[in-house]
Scaffold this active site. Sequence first.
Site, PDB file in Angstrom:
ATOM      1  N   ASP A  13       0.818  -1.227   0.000  1.00 40.49           N
ATOM      2  CA  ASP A  13       0.000   0.000   0.000  1.00 40.49           C
ATOM      3  C   ASP A  13       0.844   1.266   0.000  1.00 40.49           C
ATOM      4  O   ASP A  13       0.439   2.294   0.553  1.00 40.49           O
ATOM      5  CB  ASP A  13      -0.955   0.034   1.208  1.00 40.49           C
ATOM      6  CG  ASP A  13      -1.735  -1.248   1.337  1.00 40.49           C
ATOM      7  OD1 ASP A  13      -2.216  -1.725   0.302  1.00 40.49           O
ATOM      8  OD2 ASP A  13      -1.849  -1.773   2.461  1.00 40.49           O
ATOM      9  N   LYS A  16       2.281   2.295  -5.022  1.00 42.87           N
ATOM     10  CA  LYS A  16       3.043   1.856  -6.199  1.00 42.87           C
ATOM     11  C   LYS A  16       2.235   2.080  -7.464  1.00 42.87           C
ATOM     12  O   LYS A  16       2.781   2.431  -8.500  1.00 42.87           O
ATOM     13  CB  LYS A  16       3.356   0.349  -6.112  1.00 42.87           C
ATOM     14  CG  LYS A  16       4.296  -0.029  -5.026  1.00 42.87           C
ATOM     15  CD  LYS A  16       4.498  -1.537  -4.963  1.00 42.87           C
ATOM     16  CE  LYS A  16       3.286  -2.291  -4.507  1.00 42.87           C
ATOM     17  NZ  LYS A  16       2.850  -2.072  -3.129  1.00 42.87           N
ATOM     18  N   GLY A  40      -3.738  -4.673  -4.255  1.00 41.45           N
ATOM     19  CA  GLY A  40      -4.802  -3.689  -4.419  1.00 41.45           C
ATOM     20  C   GLY A  40      -4.182  -2.368  -4.811  1.00 41.45           C
ATOM     21  O   GLY A  40      -3.496  -1.746  -4.022  1.00 41.45           O
ATOM     22  N   HIS A  41      -4.356  -1.993  -6.073  1.00 39.26           N
ATOM     23  CA  HIS A  41      -3.792  -0.723  -6.534  1.00 39.26           C
ATOM     24  C   HIS A  41      -4.922   0.231  -6.825  1.00 39.26           C
ATOM     25  O   HIS A  41      -5.891  -0.144  -7.471  1.00 39.26           O
ATOM     26  CB  HIS A  41      -3.051  -0.902  -7.863  1.00 39.26           C
ATOM     27  CG  HIS A  41      -1.844  -1.758  -7.773  1.00 39.26           C
ATOM     28  ND1 HIS A  41      -0.799  -1.486  -6.948  1.00 39.26           N
ATOM     29  CD2 HIS A  41      -1.514  -2.890  -8.431  1.00 39.26           C
ATOM     30  CE1 HIS A  41       0.135  -2.406  -7.108  1.00 39.26           C
ATOM     31  NE2 HIS A  41      -0.277  -3.277  -7.986  1.00 39.26           N
ATOM     32  N   GLN A 223       2.506  -5.927  -3.411  1.00 34.70           N
ATOM     33  CA  GLN A 223       2.818  -5.956  -1.976  1.00 34.70           C
ATOM     34  C   GLN A 223       4.135  -5.209  -1.682  1.00 34.70           C
ATOM     35  O   GLN A 223       4.613  -4.473  -2.512  1.00 34.70           O
ATOM     36  CB  GLN A 223       2.873  -7.381  -1.411  1.00 34.70           C
ATOM     37  CG  GLN A 223       1.517  -8.087  -1.348  1.00 34.70           C
ATOM     38  CD  GLN A 223       1.151  -8.801  -2.624  1.00 34.70           C
ATOM     39  OE1 GLN A 223       1.977  -9.444  -3.241  1.00 34.70           O
ATOM     40  NE2 GLN A 223      -0.086  -8.686  -3.036  1.00 34.70           N
TER      41      GLN A 223
HETATM   42  P1  IMP Z   1      -2.281 -12.703   1.733  1.00 35.09           P
HETATM   43  O1  IMP Z   1      -1.295 -12.175   0.748  1.00 35.09           O
HETATM   44  O2  IMP Z   1      -3.715 -12.440   1.355  1.00 35.09           O
HETATM   45  O3  IMP Z   1      -2.029 -14.137   2.046  1.00 35.09           O
HETATM   46  O4  IMP Z   1      -2.087 -11.922   3.105  1.00 35.09           O
HETATM   47  C1  IMP Z   1      -0.909 -12.044   3.865  1.00 35.09           C
HETATM   48  C2  IMP Z   1      -0.536 -10.711   4.492  1.00 35.09           C
HETATM   49  O5  IMP Z   1      -0.149  -9.819   3.465  1.00 35.09           O
HETATM   50  C3  IMP Z   1      -1.664 -10.016   5.248  1.00 35.09           C
HETATM   51  O6  IMP Z   1      -1.115  -9.296   6.335  1.00 35.09           O
HETATM   52  C4  IMP Z   1      -2.225  -9.055   4.224  1.00 35.09           C
HETATM   53  O7  IMP Z   1      -2.871  -7.946   4.833  1.00 35.09           O
HETATM   54  C5  IMP Z   1      -0.943  -8.637   3.520  1.00 35.09           C
HETATM   55  N1  IMP Z   1      -1.141  -8.206   2.148  1.00 35.09           N
HETATM   56  C6  IMP Z   1      -1.303  -8.964   1.047  1.00 35.09           C
HETATM   57  N2  IMP Z   1      -1.436  -8.208  -0.051  1.00 35.09           N
HETATM   58  C7  IMP Z   1      -1.315  -6.937   0.353  1.00 35.09           C
HETATM   59  C8  IMP Z   1      -1.326  -5.683  -0.345  1.00 35.09           C
HETATM   60  O8  IMP Z   1      -1.437  -5.580  -1.568  1.00 35.09           O
HETATM   61  N3  IMP Z   1      -1.166  -4.584   0.443  1.00 35.09           N
HETATM   62  C9  IMP Z   1      -0.990  -4.657   1.785  1.00 35.09           C
HETATM   63  N4  IMP Z   1      -0.980  -5.798   2.452  1.00 35.09           N
HETATM   64  C10 IMP Z   1      -1.138  -6.932   1.749  1.00 35.09           C
END
Ligand code: IMP
Length: 427
Positions: A13, A16, A40-41, A223
């Site tokens: 977040d 990017k 999530g962009h 991420q």
């Molecule tokens: P997962 O990727 O859904 O398995 O989540 C694992 C961890 O990564 C959690 O703490 C999510 O909140 C975090 N996470 C995954 N994708 C994002 C992103 O795009 N932005 C921020 N946090 C993310």
Amino acid sequence: MTVTAVVGLQWGDEAKGKFVDLLAKDADIVARFNGGDNAGHTVVNDYGTFKLRLTPNGLLNPKTVCVIGPGVVVNLDTLIQESKMFQESGLDLTGRLWISPRCNIVMPYHPMIESIFEQAKGASRTGTTKRGMGPVFADKVSYNGIRFYDLEDEAVFAEKLRIQLAIKNPILKAFDMPELDLEQIFQEKLAQYAQLKHWVREPYGLVQEALAEGGNVLLEGAQGALLDNQWGTYPYCTASTTLSGGACAGLGLKPQSIDHVIGIAKAYTTRVGSGPMPTELTDETGKTLQEEGAEYGTVTHRPRRCGWFDAELVQFTCQINGVTELALTKLDVLDKLPSLRIGVGYRHPNTPDQLYHYWQGDSRWLAECQAEYIEMEGWQQPTKDIRSYEQLPEKAKAYIKKVEELTQTPIRYISVGPERDATIQVW
Ligand code: IMP
């Protein structure tokens, strides 16, 4: 030829999306190499406001060709939804999207199994985005994945799905979840594949050709570095690699090919989900950052945890990514604060005389540590309409200089708002 990677340096977040959108106008190809629809962009541009989870942001630039490399896992529902969104906005995708047939596919059982994992862990759960990332990447590395290649042949797909349901259904049953029907999933996924298959073709040759012809390729990381499966705050991390080095494996690029690595860091720190965050603020200042920065997740809408900029973390993530230039985002969110702190290392209660680095311990240890800070004066003036470095308040410049010094990385861009033009290019 230039290959530029854009990577997040904190817990995701970092905005990017805005930089990929900006840089995409000079790119021939924009390629994603990691993650899936957990990303999530948010991009605000002339076509509107877009919240994208899976497709590369470069698609918002009508001339750019976009690639989803083999390192990405694909949720077919999300892909269909996003492609409809583009079409409704008048953006033509014909010939512009290439998805590797090597990509693993998120199946309906993946989020279900993830919810079993999360429930079993209780208070120590990861706090995932619920997109099934852990289980789909686990299936990939344990040779249980289903890829686009498998969907090309109905008999192969039916057999692979049969095997997976023979493994997964007893698990679902044991945890009181509904068992899945082979025929239903088989028909549903084939129907979705039929809608998408004109985009499924190996992009390796396309990327290599663009490189040979001197084209510009932009690598769009998802991420942030502290969610990397190896170097992040494991097990409070994501399932794939989030580092620039992952782009080589995730797309089939030689390591020498990356010329620039633009690291994106917020001027403060945020995190969604569980796990240690040494500079977290649980007081009114934390609330101010959350409100001023509209810190709510794009995918899950969860409020993000907010805290001071942690230079110890960003110095490490610049190093591990080989960051050549920094983009410091959301500087304007700090505008009203009378004083600011920057984290410079950690002290553990058992050895209070020693200042530690992030990489010297694991998540449990980091959760017990306290951040060490330096204090800086706030500028208390609006910056959102400023477009040149010289016009920034002196105290804001001092903050920026301090971030450069502590992270040992030059700041090239400063973002003061979500719009494309709310950007200061320092050099
Ligand atoms: P997962 O990727 O859904 O398995 O989540 C694992 C961890 O990564 C959690 O703490 C999510 O909140 C975090 N996470 C995954 N994708 C994002 C992103 O795009 N932005 C921020 N946090 C993310």
